[in-house]
Design a protein around this motif. Structure first.
Motif, mmCIF file in Angstrom:
data_model
loop_
_atom_site.group_PDB
_atom_site.id
_atom_site.type_symbol
_atom_site.label_atom_id
_atom_site.label_comp_id
_atom_site.label_asym_id
_atom_site.label_seq_id
_atom_site.Cartn_x
_atom_site.Cartn_y
_atom_site.Cartn_z
ATOM 1 N N GLU A 1 -0.712 -5.351 -9.502
ATOM 2 C CA GLU A 1 0.495 -6.158 -9.247
ATOM 3 C C GLU A 1 0.154 -7.521 -8.646
ATOM 4 N N ASN A 2 -0.818 -8.185 -9.267
ATOM 5 C CA ASN A 2 -1.263 -9.523 -8.852
ATOM 6 C C ASN A 2 -1.904 -9.555 -7.470
ATOM 7 N N GLU A 3 -2.248 -8.401 -6.957
ATOM 8 C CA GLU A 3 -2.907 -8.318 -5.657
ATOM 9 C C GLU A 3 -4.334 -7.812 -5.859
ATOM 10 N N THR A 4 -5.305 -8.449 -5.209
ATOM 11 C CA THR A 4 -6.708 -8.035 -5.263
ATOM 12 C C THR A 4 -7.135 -7.525 -3.892
ATOM 13 N N PHE A 5 -7.748 -6.356 -3.871
ATOM 14 C CA PHE A 5 -8.294 -5.805 -2.629
ATOM 15 C C PHE A 5 -9.421 -4.849 -2.979
ATOM 16 N N PHE A 6 -10.064 -4.286 -1.977
ATOM 17 C CA PHE A 6 -11.264 -3.500 -2.179
ATOM 18 C C PHE A 6 -11.180 -2.188 -1.391
ATOM 19 N N THR A 7 -11.865 -1.165 -1.893
ATOM 20 C CA THR A 7 -11.980 0.093 -1.155
ATOM 21 C C THR A 7 -13.449 0.463 -1.043
ATOM 22 N N LEU A 8 -13.828 0.944 0.128
ATOM 23 C CA LEU A 8 -15.222 1.289 0.418
ATOM 24 C C LEU A 8 -15.355 2.784 0.632
ATOM 25 N N TYR A 9 -16.460 3.343 0.108
ATOM 26 C CA TYR A 9 -16.754 4.779 0.187
ATOM 27 C C TYR A 9 -18.156 4.920 0.764
ATOM 28 N N GLY A 10 -18.255 5.412 1.994
ATOM 29 C CA GLY A 10 -19.536 5.515 2.667
ATOM 30 C C GLY A 10 -19.958 6.949 2.919
ATOM 31 N N HIS A 11 -21.266 7.133 3.148
ATOM 32 C CA HIS A 11 -21.885 8.432 3.449
ATOM 33 C C HIS A 11 -21.967 9.318 2.193
ATOM 34 N N LEU B 1 -1.909 4.507 4.962
ATOM 35 C CA LEU B 1 -0.745 3.918 4.291
ATOM 36 C C LEU B 1 -0.823 4.215 2.802
ATOM 37 N N LEU B 2 -2.035 4.242 2.274
ATOM 38 C CA LEU B 2 -2.247 4.547 0.862
ATOM 39 C C LEU B 2 -2.363 6.047 0.618
ATOM 40 N N LEU B 3 -3.123 6.742 1.480
ATOM 41 C CA LEU B 3 -3.426 8.158 1.240
ATOM 42 C C LEU B 3 -2.271 9.083 1.588
ATOM 43 N N LYS B 4 -1.484 8.702 2.607
ATOM 44 C CA LYS B 4 -0.292 9.476 3.002
ATOM 45 C C LYS B 4 -0.640 10.935 3.303
ATOM 46 N N LEU B 5 -1.604 11.117 4.219
ATOM 47 C CA LEU B 5 -2.049 12.476 4.561
ATOM 48 C C LEU B 5 -1.188 13.126 5.633
ATOM 49 N N LEU C 1 0.828 -1.208 0.000
ATOM 50 C CA LEU C 1 0.000 0.000 0.000
ATOM 51 C C LEU C 1 0.867 1.265 0.000
ATOM 52 N N LYS C 2 1.913 1.252 0.801
ATOM 53 C CA LYS C 2 2.804 2.411 0.866
ATOM 54 C C LYS C 2 3.461 2.697 -0.482
ATOM 55 N N SER C 3 3.688 1.640 -1.263
ATOM 56 C CA SER C 3 4.396 1.798 -2.540
ATOM 57 C C SER C 3 3.517 2.379 -3.640
#
Length: 228
Positions: free
Chosen positions: A140-150, A223-227, A10-12
Motif C-alpha cells: 500500500e505504497n509503504e516500504t518497511f523491513f522485518t528482521l529475523y534473528g537467531h 501490532l502486526l502479529l496480534k498475539l 500495521l494493525k490493519s
C-alpha cells in the motif's frame, strides 16, 4: 507517514503467523525476561542452558507451546557480553527492540507478509543474532523491513538478495545456542521503518540515550502479529 499512522497501518494488515498456524494462539503464553521479574534472580541468565530450562518450565507450567514477549523490556541478560556494554551506564544497551518467540530449535519460520530478501548475514559477536535475515516489504505504497534473528546456519546458506518471498512461505528455521549467539532457541522478530545503511543486521537492543529514536523506527511487532 507519522508513527501513529504507521502503527494503525500495521494493525490493519493480516499477517501469516511466524510459527506454523497449527499452533493456535491459545498455546502462546507471555514471558517476562525483564530485570523486574524476581523469578530470574535465582536463574543464571548468562547461561543459555539455565535460561532454556527456565523457559521450558514456564511453557510446561502454562501448558503452552510458544512463549512470547520482550518489546522494550529492560533485560539483565545482556550484561554478560561486552558487545552490549560500555564504561558508561547510560550507553549500556539493554532495552529489547523486537518481539521474541521462544520454541525449540529447528522450528520453521514463515513470512508474515509478502516481500523480498533485502539482506542476510551471520552476526557472530557473543550474544548477537547469529544467522539473520531481513525482508523488505512494499505494501500500500509503504516500504518497511522485518528482521529475523537467531536462525540456523542452513537458513541463510542458499539465500539471494532480491528474491521474492510470498506471504506464508517458509523462510528459515531456528538455530541452537551453538550458532544463535548463545541463547535458548528463539526467534527475534523486529519491524524496521528505515533500515539506514544496514545489511544483514540492525540493532535489536538500545540504550536509554537512543531509545526514543528506536521506538519510532521500530514499533511494537505485536501490532502486526496480534498475539494478545
Amino acid at each position: 507517514m507519522t508513527l501513529s499512522s504507521f502503527e494503525e497501518f500495521l494493525k490493519s494488515l493480516q499477517a501469516h503467523p511466524l510459527i506454523h498456524p497449527k499452533i493456535s494462539k491459545n498455546a502462546y503464553v507471555p514471558l517476562d525476561l525483564s530485570i523486574h521479574n524476581k523469578e530470574l534472580d535465582s536463574v543464571d541468565v548468562s547461561s543459555s542452558k539455565a535460561l532454556e530450562a527456565y523457559i521450558w518450565n514456564h511453557l510446561k507450567s502454562n501448558n503452552a507451546k510458544v512463549a512470547f514477549g520482550g518489546y522494550l523490556e529492560q533485560r539483565g541478560i545482556y550484561n554478560r557480553s561486552d558487545y552490549f556494554n560500555t564504561n558508561k551506564p547510560e550507553e549500556e544497551r539493554n532495552i529489547h527492540l523486537g518481539l521474541d518467540l521462544w520454541i525449540e530449535a529447528g522450528t520453521a519460520v514463515y513470512a508474515p507478509l509478502e516481500g523480498k530478501v533485502h539482506s542476510f548475514n551471520n552476526n557472530t559477536n557473543y550474544g548477537d543474532y547469529g544467522p539473520t535475515l531481513i525482508l523488505e516489504h512494499h505494501i500500500e505504497n509503504e516500504t518497511f523491513f522485518t528482521l529475523y534473528g537467531h536462525l540456523s546456519l542452513t537458513s541463510i546458506q542458499s539465500l539471494k538478495v532480491g528474491v521474492e518471498v510470498k506471504q506464508g512461505q517458509r523462510i528459515a528455521t531456528l538455530g541452537t545456542a551453538e550458532v544463535n549467539g548463545d541463547y535458548a532457541p528463539h526467534l527475534h522478530f523486529q519491524i524496521i521503518r528505515d533500515i539506514q545503511n544496514y545489511k544483514g543486521d540492525y540493532p535489536g537492543v538500545s540504550n536509554r540515550l537512543d531509545l526514543e529514536f528506536y521506538k519510532t523506527n521500530c514499533p511494537d511487532p505485536n501490532l502486526l502479529l496480534k498475539l494478545d
